[in-house]
Design a protein around this motif. Sequence first.
Motif, mmCIF file in Angstrom:
data_model
loop_
_atom_site.group_PDB
_atom_site.id
_atom_site.type_symbol
_atom_site.label_atom_id
_atom_site.label_comp_id
_atom_site.label_asym_id
_atom_site.label_seq_id
_atom_site.Cartn_x
_atom_site.Cartn_y
_atom_site.Cartn_z
ATOM 1 N N ASN A 301 0.824 -1.130 0.056
ATOM 2 C CA ASN A 301 -0.147 0.021 -0.097
ATOM 3 C C ASN A 301 0.825 1.254 -0.114
ATOM 4 N N ARG A 302 1.909 1.254 0.744
ATOM 5 C CA ARG A 302 2.777 2.229 0.791
ATOM 6 C C ARG A 302 3.608 2.588 -0.107
ATOM 7 N N ASP A 308 7.321 8.668 -3.260
ATOM 8 C CA ASP A 308 8.653 9.412 -3.217
ATOM 9 C C ASP A 308 9.460 8.908 -1.738
ATOM 10 N N THR A 309 8.760 8.218 -0.879
ATOM 11 C CA THR A 309 9.373 7.472 0.138
ATOM 12 C C THR A 309 10.230 6.404 -0.122
ATOM 13 N N PRO A 310 11.716 6.418 0.359
ATOM 14 C CA PRO A 310 12.661 5.468 0.074
ATOM 15 C C PRO A 310 11.995 4.108 0.486
ATOM 16 N N ILE A 311 12.346 3.128 -0.223
ATOM 17 C CA ILE A 311 11.868 1.828 0.166
ATOM 18 C C ILE A 311 12.603 1.351 1.492
ATOM 19 N N GLN A 312 13.693 1.634 1.694
ATOM 20 C CA GLN A 312 14.555 1.346 2.963
ATOM 21 C C GLN A 312 13.538 1.795 4.107
ATOM 22 N N ASN A 313 13.038 3.052 3.935
ATOM 23 C CA ASN A 313 12.428 3.720 5.112
ATOM 24 C C ASN A 313 11.076 2.930 5.446
ATOM 25 N N ILE A 314 10.500 2.378 4.387
ATOM 26 C CA ILE A 314 9.233 1.791 4.274
ATOM 27 C C ILE A 314 9.504 0.526 5.315
ATOM 28 N N ALA A 315 10.655 -0.303 4.783
ATOM 29 C CA ALA A 315 11.146 -1.402 5.399
ATOM 30 C C ALA A 315 11.156 -1.268 6.854
ATOM 31 N N LEU A 316 12.071 -0.268 7.118
ATOM 32 C CA LEU A 316 12.131 -0.062 8.666
ATOM 33 C C LEU A 316 10.981 0.291 9.463
#
Length: 346
Positions: A301-302, A308-316
Amino acid sequence: MQLLTGFSLGCLAVVFLVVLRDFRHLLVGKVFLWVLLAAAAFVSSRVAGQQYQWLLGDIMTTLPAAFWLLCLLAFSPRPRANPVWVVLALYSFIPPALSRPFGGADPEAAWWLHWLGFKVPQFAEYILILSGLWITAVHWRNDLVEGRRKLRFALLVSVGATLLCVTVSLNHGLDTSKLVAGMVGLATLLVGFLLLKGQDGVLLDMQSVATTPGNNEAHHASAIEQTEPAPETDPSHEMAEQLRQLMEEEHFYRTEKLTLKKLAERMSLPEYRVRAIINGTFNYRNFNDYVNQMRIEEACNRLVTEPDTPIQNIALDIGYRTLSSFNRAFKELKQQTPTEYRQSRQ
């Protein structure tokens, strides 16, 4: 000796027929049948004539490799045979079979034939047995199927110990015939009892089968439906609803290094109750599958709504410690990387 041999062969025959009847259509069932056959070859070799020793020897040499493959297929959440391990498994029984006719088993033979044909494969056998035991033990807590948890214990304690004794006695020429024959019979009895008592899911992780590429999307649709709690007539409805609210509304699945123990402590419930709810009510067979399903759904969803949100930020944010672990879990469930998923949805 004949009495112990008959007892062990009888136990092996009964379990063989049970596995043949209930699991013969599965790959793990076929491997289990070969393990039983190899064990029967070992027991029979103690009383068989000399003319049959070469055949029985070739069959029972496959036992460590078959045991490793059985543990991988039955107890690994995502069974994948690394090519290195496959080569090691093949090397454990093919060179002995090929070099036996040329006297490779004789220490007086050419040193290279004896070492490459017998000594090195012996080390491979020990490595395979220990690897199988490690696979069986490492996912113990995350396994939600009670019958399979008991079967893990049986394989670890009885079958693992018996197999080590068999391998040591074969490799070093120790006279442990009576001891090993008795251990084989008792171990087979225990495994057979567990198979008969709780057959559903004991030898097969249905969750991992459901997530194969061919039926991946159907599984995800059903998995989302399964997160709905049981009807109110179910005595466990209140606990199931508590778990649903905690995970879906309070997003407890985002907790880093989340374990079944942490979840049970948060709910003030024993682990076995939480395990029963996740398995019985929500129909998950592995705790990591349950947590990853919710994490990856939020990530999907994110990835679309926050381009524009980095994938690493979503993962963390959703509970993964590293980007690599997130990518691995995402690809297992969606059959594509997070970057590919985001690009395909733009």
